[in-house]
Design a protein around this motif. Structure first.
Motif, PDB file in Angstrom:
ATOM      1  N   ILE A 158       0.839  -1.211   0.000  1.00  0.00           N
ATOM      2  CA  ILE A 158       0.000   0.000   0.000  1.00  0.00           C
ATOM      3  C   ILE A 158       0.867   1.252   0.000  1.00  0.00           C
ATOM      4  O   ILE A 158       0.617   2.203  -0.759  1.00  0.00           O
ATOM      5  CB  ILE A 158      -0.944  -0.023   1.215  1.00  0.00           C
ATOM      6  CG1 ILE A 158      -2.017  -1.092   1.032  1.00  0.00           C
ATOM      7  CG2 ILE A 158      -1.588   1.344   1.444  1.00  0.00           C
ATOM      8  CD1 ILE A 158      -2.834  -1.366   2.278  1.00  0.00           C
ATOM      9  N   SER A 159       1.887   1.271   0.864  1.00  0.00           N
ATOM     10  CA  SER A 159       2.750   2.456   0.960  1.00  0.00           C
ATOM     11  C   SER A 159       3.554   2.664  -0.317  1.00  0.00           C
ATOM     12  O   SER A 159       3.719   3.790  -0.789  1.00  0.00           O
ATOM     13  CB  SER A 159       3.700   2.307   2.159  1.00  0.00           C
ATOM     14  OG  SER A 159       2.981   2.121   3.351  1.00  0.00           O
ATOM     15  N   ARG A 160       4.068   1.574  -0.888  1.00  0.00           N
ATOM     16  CA  ARG A 160       4.870   1.685  -2.114  1.00  0.00           C
ATOM     17  C   ARG A 160       4.024   2.146  -3.293  1.00  0.00           C
ATOM     18  O   ARG A 160       4.495   2.895  -4.157  1.00  0.00           O
ATOM     19  CB  ARG A 160       5.515   0.337  -2.425  1.00  0.00           C
ATOM     20  CG  ARG A 160       6.503   0.390  -3.589  1.00  0.00           C
ATOM     21  CD  ARG A 160       7.143  -0.950  -3.810  1.00  0.00           C
ATOM     22  NE  ARG A 160       6.157  -1.977  -4.144  1.00  0.00           N
ATOM     23  CZ  ARG A 160       6.441  -3.242  -4.392  1.00  0.00           C
ATOM     24  NH1 ARG A 160       7.699  -3.652  -4.314  1.00  0.00           N
ATOM     25  NH2 ARG A 160       5.497  -4.114  -4.690  1.00  0.00           N
ATOM     26  N   ALA A 161       2.747   1.711  -3.329  1.00  0.00           N
ATOM     27  CA  ALA A 161       1.870   2.096  -4.439  1.00  0.00           C
ATOM     28  C   ALA A 161       1.312   3.502  -4.297  1.00  0.00           C
ATOM     29  O   ALA A 161       0.666   3.998  -5.221  1.00  0.00           O
ATOM     30  CB  ALA A 161       0.726   1.088  -4.550  1.00  0.00           C
ATOM     31  N   GLY A 162       1.532   4.124  -3.139  1.00  0.00           N
ATOM     32  CA  GLY A 162       1.039   5.484  -2.940  1.00  0.00           C
ATOM     33  C   GLY A 162      -0.447   5.566  -2.616  1.00  0.00           C
ATOM     34  O   GLY A 162      -1.058   6.627  -2.745  1.00  0.00           O
ATOM     35  N   ILE A 163      -1.058   4.465  -2.203  1.00  0.00           N
ATOM     36  CA  ILE A 163      -2.471   4.467  -1.837  1.00  0.00           C
ATOM     37  C   ILE A 163      -2.625   5.180  -0.496  1.00  0.00           C
ATOM     38  O   ILE A 163      -1.839   4.936   0.429  1.00  0.00           O
ATOM     39  CB  ILE A 163      -3.002   3.021  -1.730  1.00  0.00           C
ATOM     40  CG1 ILE A 163      -2.863   2.313  -3.083  1.00  0.00           C
ATOM     41  CG2 ILE A 163      -4.456   2.989  -1.262  1.00  0.00           C
ATOM     42  CD1 ILE A 163      -3.183   0.833  -3.033  1.00  0.00           C
ATOM     43  N   PRO A 164      -3.603   6.067  -0.342  1.00  0.00           N
ATOM     44  CA  PRO A 164      -3.812   6.736   0.955  1.00  0.00           C
ATOM     45  C   PRO A 164      -3.993   5.707   2.066  1.00  0.00           C
ATOM     46  O   PRO A 164      -4.646   4.677   1.885  1.00  0.00           O
ATOM     47  CB  PRO A 164      -5.088   7.551   0.730  1.00  0.00           C
ATOM     48  CG  PRO A 164      -5.144   7.774  -0.747  1.00  0.00           C
ATOM     49  CD  PRO A 164      -4.538   6.559  -1.372  1.00  0.00           C
ATOM     50  N   LEU A 165      -3.399   6.006   3.240  1.00  0.00           N
ATOM     51  CA  LEU A 165      -3.432   5.052   4.338  1.00  0.00           C
ATOM     52  C   LEU A 165      -4.846   4.716   4.783  1.00  0.00           C
ATOM     53  O   LEU A 165      -5.149   3.556   5.085  1.00  0.00           O
ATOM     54  CB  LEU A 165      -2.628   5.595   5.528  1.00  0.00           C
ATOM     55  CG  LEU A 165      -1.101   5.597   5.387  1.00  0.00           C
ATOM     56  CD1 LEU A 165      -0.458   6.218   6.614  1.00  0.00           C
ATOM     57  CD2 LEU A 165      -0.587   4.176   5.187  1.00  0.00           C
ATOM     58  N   VAL A 166      -5.719   5.734   4.829  1.00  0.00           N
ATOM     59  CA  VAL A 166      -7.094   5.500   5.278  1.00  0.00           C
ATOM     60  C   VAL A 166      -7.790   4.515   4.344  1.00  0.00           C
ATOM     61  O   VAL A 166      -8.429   3.547   4.784  1.00  0.00           O
ATOM     62  CB  VAL A 166      -7.877   6.825   5.362  1.00  0.00           C
ATOM     63  CG1 VAL A 166      -9.368   6.559   5.604  1.00  0.00           C
ATOM     64  CG2 VAL A 166      -7.314   7.707   6.466  1.00  0.00           C
ATOM     65  N   LYS A 167      -7.653   4.736   3.059  1.00  0.00           N
ATOM     66  CA  LYS A 167      -8.285   3.856   2.077  1.00  0.00           C
ATOM     67  C   LYS A 167      -7.683   2.453   2.142  1.00  0.00           C
ATOM     68  O   LYS A 167      -8.407   1.444   2.105  1.00  0.00           O
ATOM     69  CB  LYS A 167      -8.122   4.440   0.679  1.00  0.00           C
ATOM     70  CG  LYS A 167      -8.810   3.636  -0.419  1.00  0.00           C
ATOM     71  CD  LYS A 167      -8.641   4.303  -1.771  1.00  0.00           C
ATOM     72  CE  LYS A 167      -9.321   3.479  -2.870  1.00  0.00           C
ATOM     73  NZ  LYS A 167      -9.134   4.116  -4.198  1.00  0.00           N
ATOM     74  N   GLY A 168      -6.361   2.376   2.242  1.00  0.00           N
ATOM     75  CA  GLY A 168      -5.701   1.073   2.291  1.00  0.00           C
ATOM     76  C   GLY A 168      -6.069   0.287   3.537  1.00  0.00           C
ATOM     77  O   GLY A 168      -6.349  -0.913   3.470  1.00  0.00           O
ATOM     78  N   LEU A 169      -6.071   0.954   4.692  1.00  0.00           N
ATOM     79  CA  LEU A 169      -6.399   0.276   5.937  1.00  0.00           C
ATOM     80  C   LEU A 169      -7.865  -0.154   5.979  1.00  0.00           C
ATOM     81  O   LEU A 169      -8.194  -1.205   6.530  1.00  0.00           O
ATOM     82  CB  LEU A 169      -6.091   1.181   7.131  1.00  0.00           C
ATOM     83  CG  LEU A 169      -4.607   1.304   7.497  1.00  0.00           C
ATOM     84  CD1 LEU A 169      -4.391   2.431   8.492  1.00  0.00           C
ATOM     85  CD2 LEU A 169      -4.092  -0.009   8.084  1.00  0.00           C
ATOM     86  N   ARG A 170      -8.738   0.653   5.377  1.00  0.00           N
ATOM     87  CA  ARG A 170     -10.149   0.281   5.335  1.00  0.00           C
ATOM     88  C   ARG A 170     -10.329  -0.995   4.484  1.00  0.00           C
ATOM     89  O   ARG A 170     -11.124  -1.878   4.821  1.00  0.00           O
ATOM     90  CB  ARG A 170     -10.987   1.424   4.777  1.00  0.00           C
ATOM     91  CG  ARG A 170     -12.482   1.264   5.079  1.00  0.00           C
ATOM     92  CD  ARG A 170     -13.249   2.464   4.564  1.00  0.00           C
ATOM     93  NE  ARG A 170     -12.903   3.670   5.284  1.00  0.00           N
ATOM     94  CZ  ARG A 170     -13.369   3.980   6.483  1.00  0.00           C
ATOM     95  NH1 ARG A 170     -14.183   3.150   7.108  1.00  0.00           N
ATOM     96  NH2 ARG A 170     -13.029   5.097   7.068  1.00  0.00           N
TER      97      ARG A 170
END
Length: 406
Positions: A79-91
């Motif tokens: 998630i972090s490497r792809a640049g996905i927002p943390l809130v969206k990724g964690l959800r």
């Protein structure tokens, strides 16, 4: 954020149903109107649990396995490497996790992130899942903008640690089963078998040999006082478990288990591998030396060795070098101390500590593979002794009676 079940009609007048995330019911209405849907009903989502789900949640009791943590770190790295927002990724991660306690923790972290709290601070609110080392590493990754690297390092560290512990448990499984089987066999023989033979020998009135008299005495003690024996054993186990949880008891047990026959040396090297791996990992991430040593003392999961590592930290804070403090601790071999000295001189302590960890891990892996071969002779000797005592105790008087009859 909460989940709502809704019913509404679109622009064509057709009935539309589904679920959405919103902080309030009014927020859910605004979301539907923004999609061109006229809400008919909006109700908070009520999760329907099967009996198996309820049982698994009650048995789980808030525990998260190391495998689940490894998968979490891997997914957070992606998630972090792809640049996905943390809130969206964690959800998204929360929706895919079956462990209820972990899922609730991730939902709480998402809410804290939406409130403006940093990821490390949000994770610190769940110490049963994320220990101090993980939280500190994430904090360093946030400040340095290297969250993807940190989560990758954490996943590799947790995976190696899990693999080592799993190998040790696998190697100890066979002797554990053998000891349990011997205990059950001893109990059955003392309660049922020997009393039957004792009655037979009593009818003949023969003079019983010493081994037989000992077996009958032990059997009578088992039969007459089994309830007291059971109570004493349960009380002793309960006291030991309570004592081990105390600060003093945990240190005593931490020292004693390093001196166990055969497995003590393996446990010690596995602990030192964990220390070297975690210490080098935190230094590589940029943690201050003193903080890295303190977190390594906690990560080693042995209060006795943890005190020695804290002594190393105290020496470093006094201005002593890593080589000198590690030498005084008495925990490391000359080869490992030499590698630490080279790393200190070259400024590559983290890289050399990774080599130290690999050295210990390879030794542990080899010894674990040989563990069964080292334990089997002891098991054979114990079984042989057990069978010999039983055989002598039962057959000696039979031979004597046969000789008298002849």
């Amino acid at each position: 954020m909460a989940i709502y079940d809704f019913k509404g009609r679109n622009s064509d007048g057709r009935l539309v149903t589904g679920q959405l995330d919103a902080s309030t019911q009014d927020g859910a209405v605004n979301q539907l109107l923004g999609r061109g849907i006229t809400p008919v009903s909006i109700e908070p989502h009520v999760e329907e649990l099967t009996l198996s789900d309820r049982i698994s949640r009650s048995l789980n009791a808030g525990r998260v396995s190391s495998v689940e943590l490894i998968m979490f770190c891997r997914q957070m790295h992606t998630i972090s490497r792809a640049g996905i927002p943390l809130v969206k990724g964690l959800r998204g991660l929360s929706a895919s996790i079956r462990n209820y306690a972990f899922q609730q923790a991730l939902n709480d972290i998402v809410e804290r992130l939406e409130a403006g709290v940093e990821l490390s601070s949000a994770m610190r609110a769940h110490p049963k899942i994320f220990n101090n080392m993980i939280v500190s590493m994430v904090s360093v990754g946030e400040n340095a903008g290297r969250l993807d690297v940190v989560f990758k390092q954490l996943s590799e560290y947790l995976e190696r640690d899990h693999s080592t512990l799993k190998s040790i448990k696998t190697a100890l499984r066979y002797p554990s089963f053998v000891l349990i089987a011997m205990t059950v066999a001893i109990a059955v023989i003392n309660i049922y078998v020997i009393p039957a033979f004792a009655g037979l020998f009593e009818k003949f009135g023969a003079q019983l040999p010493l081994p037989t008299r000992i077996l009958i005495t032990v059997s009578d003690f088992f039969v007459n006082y089994w309830m007291y024996i059971l109570l004493v054993l349960v009380a002793a186990v309960a006291w030991c478990l309570h004592y081990i949880k105390t600060p003093e008891g945990s240190r005593v047990w931490g020292q004693k288990k390093l001196r166990l026959i055969i497995v003590g040396d393996i446990i010690e090297r596995a602990s030192l591998a964990r220390y070297a791996r975690s210490f080098g990992l935190m230094l590589n991430a940029g943690l201050p030396l003193s903080n890295a040593l303190e977190l390594s003392a906690r990560a080693i999961d042995n209060p006795y060795l943890g005190d020695k590592i804290r002594a190393i930290r105290a020496g470093v804070e006094r201005g002593e070098g890593l080589y000198q403090t590690h030498l005084v601790s008495g925990m490391f071999t000359p080869l490992v101390l030499q590698m630490i000295a080279v790393g200190e001189e070259s400024g590559q302590v983290d890289a050399l500590l990774a080599e130290v960890a690999s050295f210990y891990e390879s030794e542990v892996e080899y010894d674990v593979k040989q563990l069964s071969d080292r334990i089997e002779p002891i098991m054979i000797v114990m079984l042989a002794g057990f069978v010999t005592i039983i055989a002598l105790g039962i057959f000696l008087p039979m031979w004597d009676m046969y000789a008298i009859q002849k």
